[in-house]
Design a protein around this motif. Structure first.
Motif, short mmCIF file in Angstrom:
data_model
loop_
_atom_site.label_atom_id
_atom_site.label_comp_id
_atom_site.label_asym_id
_atom_site.label_seq_id
_atom_site.Cartn_x
_atom_site.Cartn_y
_atom_site.Cartn_z
N UNK A 112 0.83 -1.21 0.00
CA UNK A 112 0.00 0.00 0.00
C UNK A 112 0.86 1.26 0.00
N UNK A 113 1.92 1.24 0.79
CA UNK A 113 2.80 2.42 0.86
C UNK A 113 3.57 2.62 -0.44
N UNK A 114 3.91 1.54 -1.13
CA UNK A 114 4.57 1.68 -2.43
C UNK A 114 3.62 2.31 -3.45
N UNK A 115 2.38 1.89 -3.45
CA UNK A 115 1.38 2.48 -4.34
C UNK A 115 1.14 3.95 -3.99
N UNK A 116 1.09 4.24 -2.69
CA UNK A 116 0.88 5.62 -2.24
C UNK A 116 2.07 6.51 -2.62
N UNK A 117 3.28 5.92 -2.61
CA UNK A 117 4.47 6.68 -3.00
C UNK A 117 4.36 7.14 -4.44
N UNK A 118 3.93 6.26 -5.33
CA UNK A 118 3.78 6.63 -6.74
C UNK A 118 2.65 7.65 -6.93
N UNK A 119 1.56 7.46 -6.18
CA UNK A 119 0.44 8.40 -6.31
C UNK A 119 0.82 9.79 -5.82
N UNK A 120 1.56 9.84 -4.71
CA UNK A 120 1.92 11.13 -4.13
C UNK A 120 2.92 11.89 -5.00
N UNK A 121 3.79 11.16 -5.71
CA UNK A 121 4.82 11.80 -6.54
C UNK A 121 4.36 11.99 -8.00
N UNK A 122 3.06 11.84 -8.23
CA UNK A 122 2.49 11.99 -9.58
C UNK A 122 3.16 11.06 -10.59
N UNK A 123 3.53 9.89 -10.12
CA UNK A 123 4.16 8.89 -11.00
C UNK A 123 3.20 7.73 -11.26
N UNK A 124 1.92 7.94 -10.97
CA UNK A 124 0.91 6.90 -11.18
C UNK A 124 0.00 7.30 -12.34
N UNK A 125 -0.18 6.38 -13.28
CA UNK A 125 -1.04 6.61 -14.45
C UNK A 125 -2.04 5.46 -14.52
N UNK A 126 -3.29 5.80 -14.76
CA UNK A 126 -4.33 4.79 -14.94
C UNK A 126 -4.79 4.82 -16.39
N UNK A 127 -4.76 3.66 -17.03
CA UNK A 127 -5.21 3.56 -18.43
C UNK A 127 -6.45 2.67 -18.47
N UNK A 128 -7.25 2.87 -19.52
CA UNK A 128 -8.48 2.07 -19.61
C UNK A 128 -8.17 0.60 -19.86
N UNK A 129 -7.15 0.32 -20.67
CA UNK A 129 -6.75 -1.06 -20.90
C UNK A 129 -5.33 -1.09 -21.48
#
Length: 206
Positions: free
Chosen positions: A110-127
């Motif tokens: 969870x903290x690894x995922x939060x790290x990416x989300x907080x640093x704007x390094x998380x991208x969500x694609x439709x597929x």
């Protein structure tokens, strides 16, 4: 937390709500370090081996008489201080793995995922899908999105064309959601999740 969903061609295709319990935590470096250390320790083969004194082949006769030579007292030539002798406290075949509680492992993810989300390094694609299994075509799409070092997490199964097209790209890893792990998340600059992966993760952490 709301985040835009985009297609691989860069066009916006909606938005998705991310759970703050998974993507909104304040990252803890100590948890991430413990998890990475646990992962890397489990990966070590542990097949290193050196011969100890009892395993070295050699005579056990006394090298020279005990007294009168002016030299130090010695017995067999297989002692560690002599060339060809056994290794003192050398490595043995063993497992380097150690225990880490399951709750700590889940929290670290969870903290690894939060790290990416907080640093704007998380991208969500439709597929994560490709029309053809061509590496060049997929590389061009990644270039438009500015993705050079990226981990792509899909649903339970990876679309075959996308898997084939991505496997020859340097610094691009593609995993099904079952294979998501802290080390691979942190070693890449960007994390790309499909909508199916987001749903699977939220279901997993319920």
């Amino acid at each position: 937390m709301k985040i835009d969903v985009i297609a691989l061609d860069g066009k916006k295709s909606g938005s998705v709500d991310l759970s703050d319990e998974i993507f909104g935590l304040e990252p803890r470096a100590d948890l991430l370090q413990r998890m990475v250390r646990w992962q890397l320790a489990a990966r070590q083969a542990g097949t290193h081996k050196s011969k100890r004194r009892s395993e070295v082949s050699g005579t056990t006769a006394k090298m020279f008489k005990q007294k009168g030579t002016g030299r130090a007292r010695h017995g067999a030539r297989t002692a560690p201080q002599f060339r060809g002798g056994g290794k003192a406290f050398g490595p043995l075949v063993r497992s380097h793995a150690h225990d880490l509680p399951k709750k700590v492992r889940m929290l670290a993810l969870k903290h690894a995922l939060s790290t990416k989300a907080k640093s704007d390094a998380l991208i969500v694609v439709d597929s994560a899908a490709a029309d053809t299994a061509k590496t060049k075509a997929l590389a061009e799409k990644f270039a438009k999105l500015g993705l050079t070092s990226v981990l792509v997490i899909d649903g339970k199964e990876i679309e075959n064309n996308f898997r084939l097209a991505s496997r020859n790209l340097v610094s691009v890893d593609v995993l099904p959601v079952q294979g998501i792990n802290v080390y691979d998340i942190l070693r890449r600059d960007k994390l790309v999740l499909t909508k199916a992966a987001v749903e699977a993760l939220e279901e997993r952490f319920k």
